[in-house]
Design an enzyme around this catalytic site. Sequence first.
Site, short mmCIF file in Angstrom:
data_model
loop_
_atom_site.label_atom_id
_atom_site.label_comp_id
_atom_site.label_asym_id
_atom_site.label_seq_id
_atom_site.Cartn_x
_atom_site.Cartn_y
_atom_site.Cartn_z
CD GLU A 57 -2.99 -1.36 2.10
OE1 GLU A 57 -2.99 -1.40 2.88
OE2 GLU A 57 -4.10 -2.36 2.22
CD GLU A 85 -3.46 -6.28 2.24
OE1 GLU A 85 -4.44 -6.16 3.01
OE2 GLU A 85 -2.66 -6.00 2.14
C1 BG6 Z 1 -5.07 -3.35 5.02
C2 BG6 Z 1 -3.04 -3.89 5.38
O1 BG6 Z 1 -4.66 -2.87 4.44
O2 BG6 Z 1 -5.50 -4.27 5.84
C3 BG6 Z 1 -2.91 -5.45 6.30
O3 BG6 Z 1 -2.53 -3.76 3.78
C4 BG6 Z 1 -4.11 -5.04 6.77
O4 BG6 Z 1 -1.72 -5.19 6.90
C5 BG6 Z 1 -5.86 -5.52 6.15
O5 BG6 Z 1 -4.55 -6.38 8.47
C6 BG6 Z 1 -6.93 -5.30 7.06
O6 BG6 Z 1 -7.12 -4.63 7.77
P1 BG6 Z 1 -7.18 -4.66 9.62
O7 BG6 Z 1 -6.66 -3.76 10.37
O8 BG6 Z 1 -8.65 -5.35 9.48
O9 BG6 Z 1 -6.37 -5.81 10.01
#
Ligand code: BG6
Length: 486
Positions: A190, A384
């Site tokens: 990101e 992701e």
């Molecule tokens: C992404 C990150 O933006 O979101 C991850 O790259 C992160 O590291 C994921 O875990 C989900 O976010 P969160 O805060 O729910 O863990």
Amino acid sequence: MSNGLKKDFLWGGAIAANQVEGAWNIDGKGISVADVAKYKSELSIEDYAAHNAVSLSSIEEAMNSLSVNEFPKRRGIDFYHRYEEDLELFAEMGFKTLRLSIAWSRIFPTGEEDKPNEKGLVFYENVFKKMKELNIEPVVTLSHYELPLELCLKYNGWVDRKLIDLFVKFSKVCFERYKDYVKYWLSFNEIDSVVRHPFTSGGIIPEKCENNKELQCIYQAVHHQFVASALATAECHKIIPDGKMGGMLTKLTTYPNTCNPKDVFLTLQSNLNNYAFSDVQVKGEYPVIFLKNLEQKGIVLEIQKDDLDIIKKHTVDFLSFSYYMSRTESADESLEKTSGNTIMGVRNPYLPSTEWGWQIDPLGLYISLIELYDRYNIPLFIVENGLGAKDVVEKDGSIHDEYRISYLKSHIEEMKKAVAAGVDLMGYTAWAPIDSISASTSQMSKRYGFIYVDQDDNGNGTLDRMKKDSFWWYKKVIESNGLILG
Ligand code: BG6
């Protein structure tokens, strides 16, 4: 029957070292920014924006503490010792790929040693060997919120140009050592996120910014990351003949709340600010409007003679991105706000929300894929996508997470439609295939996995791994190359 996805489509999952490994202070690992991230039981909307803001005194306090419950990323889910079992479970689901990161401070504990830490190198070598045995292709992120803390304290993180050389040195060590195992690399997770959480992504401590000009620090750090990423791309191509470097963007697709031109204007700004980051990495140039906007804000980027040539010459081979939610902009400040992935927006009345306020929008994934492919025309990779939710373990040990299946199913359906519309897509890695520590809140109870980990927010539990209903569902999805979505 074919559904348009390539035969070698990379199905799998994505994790990050700091959220799973634990073992924060053993085998020579140095302390990283993740090790001082405090557990937050609840995050108010206002806190969300500044979720990882730090002060020198809070860092000092954290460094003086050995608590793993106050700083849960220190304990993770003990992937460091259980990686074999976890990889075998991923293989059982049929994973073609696993996206994971290398913790910089496991290789260079302070970031500045002359020689890398051999024990750290051996750990990842063993992980990659096991993945090879299981036919799981690694996709490796070099920097996923794991900057050695020393570099923040000494240089204010990426604000200092010195970090470019240190990162390139770290990258070269990884390319040399793992060239026989790893073909796909991502430089920065990101790359746009320094703007939203300057400490976690950029190692920036606001009070160390000259004249308290935090924005100046942030964008200087961003520039240094662009140059470092381009130089790492050059090294990757030099050292690994068939190596591929990907950019990685938080895709924050933004809609106007109404057709009021003021809403449309804010939306335009928000989308352009997001695209600026992938524009630099894919096209090799800063968008003129982005630079002008910085200038108008009084931000003066220090750009050295060769920087722009380096960025132009070493663009990425593919573009990966995370997508969890869409967001909505409005000029009307009185409207109800909701949170998203480290960002806020006004509540979109047409979309449901997760317990954490993120608005679920599968069609937004379709829109994002079409927009990105139309803009760049290079292979895309969804690295992701997933649903954070609280799971319930039944008396018989089963976990019925039909909400997660429904989230993933609807997003994969839209992904397939985008591929049918002509998008060149390399793969899909769900975040996260196994429950891990949340990046924003350090909660364990915000679970994303197909595999449940027996650990609560206070660190109680056996750490046993258990299969959720989604485990069996995803296995079928992969087996059928996305044809059977249940
Ligand atoms: C992404 C990150 O933006 O979101 C991850 O790259 C992160 O590291 C994921 O875990 C989900 O976010 P969160 O805060 O729910 O863990």
